[in-house]
Design an enzyme around this catalytic site. Structure first.
Site, PDB file in Angstrom:
ATOM      1  N   SER A   1      68.459 -68.920  21.875  1.00 37.87           N
ATOM      2  CA  SER A   1      68.697 -69.366  23.253  1.00 37.87           C
ATOM      3  C   SER A   1      68.417 -68.293  24.295  1.00 37.87           C
ATOM      4  O   SER A   1      68.312 -68.614  25.487  1.00 37.87           O
ATOM      5  CB  SER A   1      70.144 -69.860  23.404  1.00 37.87           C
ATOM      6  OG  SER A   1      70.348 -71.021  22.636  1.00 37.87           O
TER       7      SER A   1
ATOM      8  N   GLU B   1      61.104  -0.550   8.803  1.00 37.47           N
ATOM      9  CA  GLU B   1      59.666  -0.687   8.613  1.00 37.47           C
ATOM     10  C   GLU B   1      58.816   0.435   9.211  1.00 37.47           C
ATOM     11  O   GLU B   1      57.746   0.735   8.698  1.00 37.47           O
ATOM     12  CB  GLU B   1      59.203  -2.029   9.227  1.00 37.47           C
ATOM     13  CG  GLU B   1      59.835  -3.258   8.591  1.00 37.47           C
ATOM     14  CD  GLU B   1      59.353  -3.505   7.176  1.00 37.47           C
ATOM     15  OE1 GLU B   1      58.244  -3.038   6.844  1.00 37.47           O
ATOM     16  OE2 GLU B   1      60.064  -4.154   6.388  1.00 37.47           O
TER      17      GLU B   1
END
Length: 820
Positions: free
Chosen positions: A486, A107
């Site tokens: 229960s 680049e």
């Protein structure tokens, strides 16, 4: 004629008549100066026109990179990530030098020489424009690209290019080259939701950026040119061409030597999609944390880089996940094989690409991989996995005891051959066992939930809301309200002990018939086993889980007393039914509510509030939220006394400002703990005692009519956990399934891991508790020399009292019953 000759005869006369070289130079100079002046005036005008419209580049120092929300366990393990942009910012010294060389080669090779603008690059771009008539490259430096992506757009117009140039020059004035590279590599888009270098390394290679090769760096850099066109996943051929060009540039610029270049060129494309790499599988936890962060910060939650830390322990979470999956698979195998998930059409491709495409749409659930049956023999099958691997399974790999599912209560005969139930094209499931061998299996239809809390402050230590989050996002821990059966009874027994009953009180386990004057239909409640055993002590009734005793008990203490007692556990008493079914746990509660209630038994009678998020940090590491949970503080009422835990050991002091409120008298809590320990010692929870071989465990099973819901809620002084098992559709589990067979094994597997290496925690007996020898049949103090006498604990003021006669009198007056 003479005049004509005189001119040519005297050359000096001719020179004076022609323009001199000095005059020509002067004209050229003034033309050049005029051109430069016009250019400068135009440039100045353009600058004056554009400059006020440009953003201040100093804002780059405060720029907020869009960073996803991340959720962590208490020990810093990643358990979730949320946000469209995956990003993990890096400091400059964390960026590998070889990657920087690849970036500059591709680049901006002159990056460290120019001041934001490369004249050579601009001339090259202009030359391309003149030759082709189109903009082929913009001649942009890294600084110009940074300016464009932070402040401008990618629209190819000249005004944008001038803005780029002006901003780039200003950026170079205000920032160092290293700062520019840091911003660039954290900002840029690398395709596939990857923003920044580290995210790209994770998504394409599933590794940290420091661990990549030169070829992989070049591949990542190549994406920057056009993330869609040069993406190694979407367009691998173009990506490889771009990669190799970058490697050639690196070699030409002497960034890499010949050997490195040759090795990189020969390296194949190893990029493949890697989703977020999580350290811990806790999707239900991550989703709860995400929702809490969203409630606090709104949509900024997904972009501002918040880090949410939870109270979940990564090892306990893994243990919970494993225990739940194993427990559901065990249940499923007890009830038979339901057949293939689906059937695929005959493949039109000899490589089975059409089947592979379909297999890839089927999620892996609980470690169970989808597989397509390629070949079926009587004692062997061959299957195709979604990654194109082919696996052969012999009869011993999951088929030897396989039976067909008929109903929840019955199975067919054992299969003799695979050809009886499989054919080519069937989609089945296989999984690796602990030894790494493949086994035939299926995804359970039943569901479960598990949650574990620290009873000292309510911190959620592990949470699993279902078999697999990909199968269902419904969180059964917090959203799945079901009848606790229960397992609800201890809350009622607590109220009984506070209203004159003792563990030795005698209550009759006998049939009851309650007439319903509204419907005319009588209610005849039963015990789980359909039997009645007559008078028994309250302690026995709890560990043997006798329904008729609980109904009589509720009637005796009164509905209002019971509802008032339940409210202190955090329930809204107006939600409960005002009838005797309350004694059987018919009101729906979530596993988290049940775990919170049982935490009060585990910590000696204090009310804690469960919480998950311990703190939230912003992207800079500043704490923006921190939990301040109420904690158990036994010495808060007596500030000068040392803080002790339930076992009598020194505990961390807790300030009064965040002390958890006491909701159960310390002595009542001790009696309840003693009774719940008997459930594990010799009652419906005794499997926990047999397998874990500990004396500090307490809890209660729960099984509702059908059965449709099965539970186990239990604890030791350091950990409380609740497990539920049932079908989302509330259908029957099977007549041989109970809390002890479906839920308790999951609880045991989890607690084995949670308590590993932890010494037994024996509870300290508080003042005001006495131990008395009683007759086990009458509950009254034993006569001297009674060979059957047993020890029982009482409140000191209730020594020798049973409350049996008062219960009988109350029932005779208010509770119609029919004994048969």
């Amino acid at each position: 004629m003479p005049a004509f000759r005189s001119v040519f005869a005297n050359p000096l006369i001719h020179i004076e008549k022609m323009p001199s070289m000095k005059s020509l130079f002067r004209v050229f100079f003034w033309l050049l100066l005029s051109g430069l002046s016009v250019t400068l005036v135009a440039s100045a005008g353009l600058y004056l026109y554009l400059s006020p419209k440009l953003p201040p580049v100093d804002s780059l120092r405060e720029v907020k990179l869009q960073t996803p929300l991340r959720v962590y366990s208490s020990d810093g393990k990643l358990i979730g990530e949320f946000g469209e942009q995956r990003r993990t910012p890096l400091k400059y010294d964390q960026i590998p030098p070889l990657y920087i060389k690849a970036l500059l080669a591709a680049e901006d090779a002159e990056f460290f020489e120019h001041h934001g603008v490369s004249l050579r690059g601009l001339v090259r771009a202009g030359s391309h424009l003149l030759k082709s008539g189109q903009i082929q490259s913009g001649g942009s430096t890294l600084t110009m690209q940074l300016a464009r992506d932070f402040f401008l757009t990618r629209k190819q117009i000249f005004s944008r290019k001038f803005n780029e140039i002006l901003l780039s020059i200003e950026i170079e004035r205000k920032f160092t080259k290293e700062e520019i590279l840091e911003l660039f590599n954290n900002k840029m888009f690398f395709g596939n939701r990857a923003y920044g270098l580290q995210a790209a390394a994770q998504i394409y290679y599933g590794r940290d950026v420091q661990d990549l090769s030169a070829a992989q760096y070049a591949m990542i850099v190549g994406v920057l040119k056009a993330p869609s066109a040069y993406n190694p996943l979407a367009n691998p051929k173009r990506a490889m061409i771009r990669r190799d060009w970058i490697l050639g540039r690196m070699h030409k610029l002497n960034y890499i030597d010949q050997a490195t270049y040759q090795a990189a060129i020969n390296e194949p494309n190893t990029a493949s999609y890697h989703g977020t790499t999580l350290d811990v599988n806790a999707p239900y936890v991550a989703e709860m944390a995400r929702q809490e962060a969203l409630d606090r910060f709104g949509e900024a939650t997904y972009i501002d880089g918040y880090r949410v830390y939870t109270s979940v322990d990564s090892s306990l979470q893994a243990a919970a996940q494993t225990a739940l999956i194993r427990g559901l698979m065990d249940y499923d195998q007890r009830h038979g094989y339901r057949g293939p998930e689906r059937h695929l059409k005959p493949s039109t491709d000899q490589d089975y690409n059409d089947w592979l495409d379909e297999l890839q749409t089927i999620p892996v659930l609980g470690g169970l991989l989808p597989a397509a049956v390629l070949e079926v023999k009587p004692r062997e099958i061959k299957v195709l996995l979604s990654d194109s691997d082919i696996v052969e399974l012999t009869w011993e790999q999951g088929f030897e005891n396989l039976r067909p599912y008929l109903t929840e209560d019955s199975r067919g005969a054992v299969y003799k051959a695979a050809t009886e139930f499989l054919k080519t094209g069937d989609v089945v499931r296989i999984i690796r066992d602990a030894d790494g061998n493949w086994r035939f299996n299926q995804v359970p239809a039943v569901q479960s939930a598990l949650v574990a809390l620290d009873p000292v402050d309510g911190a959620i230590r592990s949470l699993v809301g279902g078999f697999d989050f990909k199968q269902s996002h419904f969180n059964r821990v917090t959203q799945g309200a079901r009848q606790p059966g229960s397992s609800f009874k201890p809350l009622l027994y607590t109220a009984a002990l506070e209203n004159g009953f003792t563990p030795a009180s005698i209550i009759n386990d006998a049939p009851i018939v309650i007439e319903n004057t509204g419907s005319g239909v009588a209610w005849r409640p039963e015990n789980d086993d359909g039997k009645f055993v007559g008078p028994m002590r309250l302690r026995q009734a709890l560990y043997r889980s006798r329904n008729l005793v609980s109904i009589r008990l509720l009637r005796a203490i009164g509905m209002q007393n019971a509802l008032d007692s339940l409210e202190r556990f955090g329930f809204n008493k107006r939600d409960f039914p005002r009838d005797l079914t309350l004694a059987l746990g018919t009101h729906e509660l979530t596993p988290l509510q049940m775990a919170t209630a049982y935490a009060s038994f585990a910590n000696g009678g204090f009310k804690v509030t469960p919480y998950l998020v311990t703190r939230i940090e912003d992207s800079n590491g500043r704490i923006v939220y921190e939990a301040n949970p109420q904690k158990v503080c036994r010495s808060c009422a007596q500030p000068n006394q040392p803080e002790l835990d339930e076992t009598g050991q020194a505990a961390q002091p807790v300030t009064v400002t965040n002390a958890a409120p006491r909701i159960i008298d310390e002595r009542i809590a001790y009696l309840m703990d003693s009774m719940l320990k008997d459930v594990v010692e010799k009652g419906t929870g005794r499997l926990a005692k047999q397998r874990l071989e500990r004396s500090d465990l307490a809890g209660k099973t729960g099984t509702t009519n059908g059965p449709r819901d099965t539970w186990f809620a239990g604890y030791n002084p350091k950990m409380v956990a609740t497990v539920w098992v049932g079908f989302d559709q509330n259908t029957l589990l099977g007549r041989r399934e109970f809390g002890s067979s479906a839920a308790l094994p999951i609880w045991i597997d989890f607690m084995r891991a949670a308590l590993e290496g932890m010494p037994e925690q024996l509870r300290r007996q508080p003042e005001g508790i006495v131990t008395v020898r009683i007759n086990p049949d009458t509950g009254k103090p034993a006569q001297s020399g009674d060979p059957d006498a047993i020890f029982e604990v009482f409140l000191s003021e209730d020594r020798g009292r049973t409350a049996s006669s008062s219960l009988e009198e109350t029932e005779q007056a208010t509770l119609p019953e029919e004994l048969f």
